[in-house]
Enzyme design. Structure first.
Site, mmCIF file in Angstrom:
data_model
loop_
_atom_site.group_PDB
_atom_site.id
_atom_site.type_symbol
_atom_site.label_atom_id
_atom_site.label_comp_id
_atom_site.label_asym_id
_atom_site.label_seq_id
_atom_site.Cartn_x
_atom_site.Cartn_y
_atom_site.Cartn_z
ATOM 1 N N THR A 1 2.853 9.721 11.979
ATOM 2 C CA THR A 1 4.308 9.690 12.026
ATOM 3 C C THR A 1 4.831 10.496 13.205
ATOM 4 O OG1 THR A 1 6.290 9.930 10.652
ATOM 5 C CG2 THR A 1 4.652 11.705 10.537
ATOM 6 N N ASP B 1 14.309 8.902 5.083
ATOM 7 C CA ASP B 1 13.077 8.869 4.297
ATOM 8 C C ASP B 1 13.356 8.515 2.844
ATOM 9 O OD1 ASP B 1 11.390 9.482 6.375
ATOM 10 O OD2 ASP B 1 11.371 11.640 5.967
ATOM 11 N N TYR C 1 0.836 -1.201 0.000
ATOM 12 C CA TYR C 1 0.000 0.000 0.000
ATOM 13 C C TYR C 1 0.869 1.249 0.000
ATOM 14 C CZ TYR C 1 -3.706 3.281 0.964
ATOM 15 O OH TYR C 1 -4.588 4.323 0.866
ATOM 16 N N GLU D 1 9.040 6.316 16.379
ATOM 17 C CA GLU D 1 9.222 5.799 15.018
ATOM 18 C C GLU D 1 10.605 6.198 14.502
ATOM 19 O OE1 GLU D 1 7.061 6.280 10.635
ATOM 20 O OE2 GLU D 1 6.733 7.776 12.203
ATOM 21 N N HIS D 2 10.928 7.484 14.614
ATOM 22 C CA HIS D 2 12.245 8.010 14.250
ATOM 23 C C HIS D 2 12.852 8.660 15.485
ATOM 24 C CE1 HIS D 2 9.525 8.605 10.705
ATOM 25 N NE2 HIS D 2 10.512 8.002 10.059
ATOM 26 N N GLN E 1 -10.661 0.100 1.521
ATOM 27 C CA GLN E 1 -11.097 -0.778 0.431
ATOM 28 C C GLN E 1 -9.917 -1.410 -0.300
ATOM 29 O OE1 GLN E 1 -11.745 2.504 0.695
ATOM 30 N NE2 GLN E 1 -11.747 3.561 -1.274
ATOM 31 N N HIS F 1 4.210 16.303 7.565
ATOM 32 C CA HIS F 1 3.448 15.157 7.062
ATOM 33 C C HIS F 1 1.950 15.301 7.299
ATOM 34 C CE1 HIS F 1 6.363 12.166 5.686
ATOM 35 N NE2 HIS F 1 7.155 12.545 6.662
#
Length: 433
Positions: free
Chosen positions: A239, A364, A127, A330-331, A191, A264
């Site tokens: 994030t 990134d 995704y 996360e970072h 979906q 973000h």
């Protein structure tokens, strides 16, 4: 701009409770996505088409992007962006090739061996989000480890864009073409996860074995619903960045990194952990100056002033280490004297960026590391996306007659202890016949 959180007198047991975190209600999202996923499971692509029209405002009669459109997107890609993507791919392959797992043969006893084989899953659904920004880098980060793992069938799902005729953003398509991925679907949101999990017989869309990639809260909720039907990497949330810094850190660098993460999403978390009030003050001043000059000022300002962002004051770096471990970012950037030594003591983080010249933005795009990482504190128990995410470990057990006879009494004793005598009999019939 960022609120101050003084933890200089806080007990370590309180850290998880008091640290800033975005409020993300996956349970509420589950109520919205569960009926949708059930509809896709029952009706296939017609249910997906209805949802795409409802949520994205575009009707997509045929979701698969034609090969010609992929090639055209690559041909029209800005050469500088193409070169940057190619370099990102090259560096990611170097790192992920080193993650390959080897077959391991272990002789337990003479005549008795256990072999561990690592087998790629057959098919994956990757995704790639398409909300406030365009993420060709996420194509790279999902596809490269799957390809290195040896996955034979890769399908990419990315939201249909009204301004591009119901197809994903051309840069997404170009990245897929550059990586040699030709199965791309103009489907986003919950979906997309449902279509990947259940497939569609009439369109020849085979269900996948694993779904990976970041997305919004509805994508995260959809992953929770289909988990078990397929494997997932994680339920990615907003994030986040944490910066562990001392007085030696450059405040302009720290401010720039906090702002880059806030860019973000309005729910993005930017957290500075420091034992220097002087640095905190200087970063505040830099943030005010740099936010005014950045492109997405309103989005950034909302994220930085949200409850999920803060400057956290600690007594010293030892307490700072405890704070970042409790936060499990996360970072995580470590910008201190002896940064590598402090970074090696961190137990909980998705990815750690060490020293003044390794900003999160490098990871990134072009560090070679993977940017699909655990969020929301799940770095305490989870890892980022890697080749391992697409592999299954399978044991091969081989014993000859003598090795089985030698261990048979132990197997029979344990079978009797568990009141499973047929288990023991399955061994006994071999050693007594």
């Amino acid at each position: 701009m960022l609120r101050r959180l003084d933890l200089t007198t806080a007990a370590s047991a309180d850290l998880r409770r008091v640290l800033p975190r975005a409020r993300v209600d996956v349970h509420a999202a589950l109520e919205a996505v569960t009926p949708l996923i059930a509809d896709v499971a029952a009706r296939g692509y017609p249910a997906v088409r209805d949802a795409t029209l409802r949520f994205d405002g575009v009707d997509v009669p045929e979701p698969r992007v034609p090969d010609a459109a992929l090639g055209e997107a690559l041909d029209r890609l800005d050469p500088t962006v193409r070169d940057a993507l190619a370099e990102s791919i090259r560096r990611a392959r170097i790192v992920h090739e080193a993650q390959r797992r080897e077959v391991v043969d272990v002789q337990v006893v003479p005549g008795g061996t256990v072999t561990e084989r690592w087998v790629p899953v057959a098919r994956v659904g990757l995704y790639v989000p398409g909300g406030l920004a365009v993420y060709p880098s996420s194509v790279v980060m999902n596809v490269v480890p799957a390809q290195v793992a040896g996955v034979g069938s890769i399908a990419v799902f990315s939201p249909a864009q009204k301004e591009f005729g119901g197809r994903p953003h051309p840069t997404i398509l170009a990245a897929c073409a550059l990586l040699g991925v030709d199965e791309v679907y103009a489907v986003g949101g919950a979906q997309a996860v449902a279509l990947a999990a259940y497939g569609d017989v009439s369109l020849g869309i085979e269900p996948v074995d694993v779904v990976t990639g970041p997305g919004n809260i509805y994508v995260a909720a959809a992953k929770r619903v289909v988990r078990g039907i397929v494997g997932i990497d994680s339920e990615a949330g907003p994030t986040e960045i944490a910066v562990l810094a001392d007085a030696t850190a450059d405040p302009s660098h720290v401010a720039a990194d906090l702002i880059s993460q806030a860019e973000h999403d309005t729910l993005a978390a930017s957290v500075l952990v420091t034992d220097s009030t002087e640095l905190a003050d200087a970063v505040d001043a830099e943030v005010e100056r740099q936010v005014a000059a950045t492109k997405h000022t309103d989005r950034v300002r909302t994220a930085l002033t949200g409850e999920q962002s803060a400057v956290v004051l600690v007594t010293d770096l030892e307490q700072g280490l405890a704070v970042v471990d409790a936060y499990a970012a996360e970072h995580l950037e470590v910008i201190t004297v002896d940064a590598r030594a402090w970074a090696e003591r961190v137990r909980n983080a998705g990815c750690i960026f060490v020293g003044p010249h390794a900003p999160v933005s490098l990871g990134d795009y072009c560090a070679g590391s993977n940017h699909v990482l655990p969020t929301g504190g799940t770095g305490r128990h989870a890892s980022g996306l890697s080749v391992q995410s697409f592999l299954k470990g399978i044991h091969l057990v081989e014993y000859d007659a003598a090795a089985l006879a030698e261990v048979a009494p132990h197997v029979i004793a344990l079978a009797e202890a568990e009141d499973l005598p047929a288990h023991g009999a399955a061994v006994a019939v071999r050693v007594t016949s």
